[in-house]
Design an enzyme around this catalytic site. Structure first.
Site, mmCIF file in Angstrom:
data_model
loop_
_atom_site.group_PDB
_atom_site.id
_atom_site.type_symbol
_atom_site.label_atom_id
_atom_site.label_comp_id
_atom_site.label_asym_id
_atom_site.label_seq_id
_atom_site.Cartn_x
_atom_site.Cartn_y
_atom_site.Cartn_z
ATOM 1 C CB ILE A 22 64.804 16.238 137.808
ATOM 2 C CG1 ILE A 22 65.391 16.159 136.418
ATOM 3 C CG2 ILE A 22 64.946 17.644 138.368
ATOM 4 C CD1 ILE A 22 64.652 17.036 135.413
ATOM 5 C CE LYS B 162 55.242 8.331 132.657
ATOM 6 N NZ LYS B 162 56.334 8.542 131.782
ATOM 7 N N GLY C 99 65.245 8.927 130.062
ATOM 8 C CA GLY C 99 66.414 8.101 129.748
ATOM 9 C C GLY C 99 66.614 7.052 130.821
ATOM 10 C CB VAL D 82 63.102 2.205 134.059
ATOM 11 C CG1 VAL D 82 63.411 2.875 135.388
ATOM 12 C CG2 VAL D 82 62.775 3.267 133.012
ATOM 13 C CE LYS E 54 56.782 12.475 132.711
ATOM 14 N NZ LYS E 54 57.670 12.722 131.569
ATOM 15 C CD GLU F 259 56.396 6.993 128.656
ATOM 16 O OE1 GLU F 259 55.889 6.037 129.250
ATOM 17 O OE2 GLU F 259 57.369 7.604 129.116
ATOM 18 C CG ASP G 84 54.963 11.381 129.596
ATOM 19 O OD1 ASP G 84 55.075 10.239 130.078
ATOM 20 O OD2 ASP G 84 55.744 12.319 129.871
ATOM 21 C CB VAL H 163 57.224 14.312 137.912
ATOM 22 C CG1 VAL H 163 57.246 15.656 137.186
ATOM 23 C CG2 VAL H 163 55.805 13.893 138.241
#
Ligand code: HSE
Length: 431
Positions: A136, A105, A302, A14, A205, A190, A201, A132
């Site tokens: 989005i 998270k 992603g 990331v 969230k 992950e 996970d 989360v």
């Protein structure tokens, strides 16, 4: 022209995505927001000795203190994940009066309350859009777009890896292992994929969503969590024949002063919007008052998806760096105070139950007798294959049944000599 000096901690998938996004949009961002988004320093345990192209003006280091102690850095982006040393780093950044952007998270779910207080005390923001649903805009939708509403529930698909696996198993007939491998290769899972497939996970969230919608800090350990590793092709095929789909759902529902918070595989009718959410997509329903139902869907995992959530937070900071963002959209305090978690044993749903049994007369009778003794009413029974004397799957759908009774009945049935292995129970949720 303002300048936002960024210190990036964690240069993994990331982190590299964030650098790529900012580098390729720096001119555009400068013109649009009259702000220069400059990555001043990157710290990572295993940072490359050789400077990657385009980062000639960025300091690369293994020492996070070069970021925390740099008075010119306005915002720290924490992308190392996990609780420690992430928590110490974030606290250090806030105490040095730096804003924080994180995708972590576990950190927000476990330590959010403490970190938000620290941010407040230091006049700083802590933004976590990517924690989360990756990019989005679910956090911002709740905390800004829906600010002022009360929330009665939030539910949906919030783990891209599990959704990818379940879709690939049902649509492409992949095995669980093949589907998981693909999800890992695509960078959705992950680094420890057990976090995804165990449902943890999604639980982290969900805790964040509950916190920002209903104001209730739920300890992740108190969330009922079930993963997807027991779901087989048999279950997916049975579901398809019943016009149902299996999703890993995260559910938080306020019922009076009880809060139902759980993560588990769920069978839902194919006509429901969530049944059409394929691959790595996440989708979330918000039940709010007075706005009503709000639905949001998009790629939930992603590299660049997650990176764009971080970039959105940075832009948000860049354009109002002196005005800490409000991240609380709490329900009224008295309601929050009176809200207690409903124990899983108290929940009632319909159930799909698959038993692997010896194919011979009388077996069904012995199973249904135990179900009856536990007050579980049967809606239908189905045995599709005949395999005399050998093992076959038998599926029973129940009417509304109590969790505790179902658990006890299944323990008893698992002990019958004609039943092989642990029965698989999947909830059929009324959404
Ligand atoms: N591993 C997560 C998922 C993405 O599969 O949804 C990051 O939160």
């Amino acid at each position: 022209m303002d300048r936002l000096n960024i210190g990036l901690i964690g240069y993994g998938v990331v982190g590299q995505g964030v650098v790529k996004a900012i580098k390729s949009r720096r001119k555009f961002l400068r013109e649009k927001y009259e702000t220069d988004f400059f990555i001043k320093t990157i710290a990572d345990r295993s940072i490359a000795k050789k400077t990657p192209p385009g980062l000639e003006n960025t300091l690369l280091t293994t020492d996070v203190n070069l970021i925390l102690n740099d008075p010119d850095i306005h915002v720290v982006v924490e992308l190392i994940g996990g609780l420690s040393p992430a928590k110490e780093i974030v606290l250090g950044a806030l105490r040095a009066h730096k804003h924080v952007v994180t995708a972590n998270k576990a950190l927000i779910a476990e330590c959010g309350l403490e970190l938000f207080k620290e941010a407040d005390a230091n006049g700083c923001s802590i933004l976590f859009e990517s924690s989360v649903g990756a990019g989005i805009p679910i956090i911002r939708t709740i905390t800004e777009g829906m600010a002022g509403n009360k929330f009665n529930g939030v539910y949906g698909i919030i783990n891209g890896t599990c959704n990818y696996i379940l879709t690939a198993m049902s649509k492409n007939k992949l095995t669980f292992a093949q589907a998981l491998k693909e999800a890992q290769e695509k960078g959705y899972a992950e680094s420890n994929p057990t976090l995804d497939i165990s449902g943890m996970d999604a639980a982290y969230k969900l805790a964040i969503l509950v916190f920002i919608t209903m104001g209730k800090f739920v300890n992740v350990k108190d969330i009922y969590v079930e993963g997807i590793n027991h779901i087989s092709h048999d279950d997916i095929e049975f579901a398809q024949s019943l016009n149902l789909s299996i999703c890993l759902l995260a559910i938080a529902k306020k019922i009076g002063n009880k809060l139902d918070v759980r993560v588990h595989p769920t069978m839902i009718p194919n006509e429901h919007g969530l049944a059409t959410v394929n691959g790595v997509d996440n989708a979330i329903f918000l039940d709010s008052d007075p706005l009503g139902d709000v639905y949001i869907e998009g790629h939930g995992a992603g590299q660049m998806t997650a990176a764009m959530g971080v970039v959105a937070d940075l832009i948000n900071l860049g354009i109002r760096v002196d005005a800490p963002a409000c991240i609380w959209a709490f329900n009224p305090a008295d309601e929050v105070e009176n809200l207690s978690l409903r124990k899983i044993e108290e929940v009632e749903t319909r159930f799909y139950i698959r038993f692997m049994v010896i194919d011979k007369p009388g077996v069904l009778a012995s199973i249904t007798t135990v179900l009856g003794q536990h007050n579980i009413s049967i809606a239908s029974v189905s045995q599709k294959q005949e395999n005399k004397g050998l093992t076959v799957p038998v599926v029973i759908l129940t009417h509304q049944a109590n969790e505790d009774q179902v658990k006890k009945a299944l323990e008893e049935i698992a002990g019958l000599a004609v039943v092989k292995g642990k029965p698989v129970a999947i909830r059929m949720e009324k959404l």
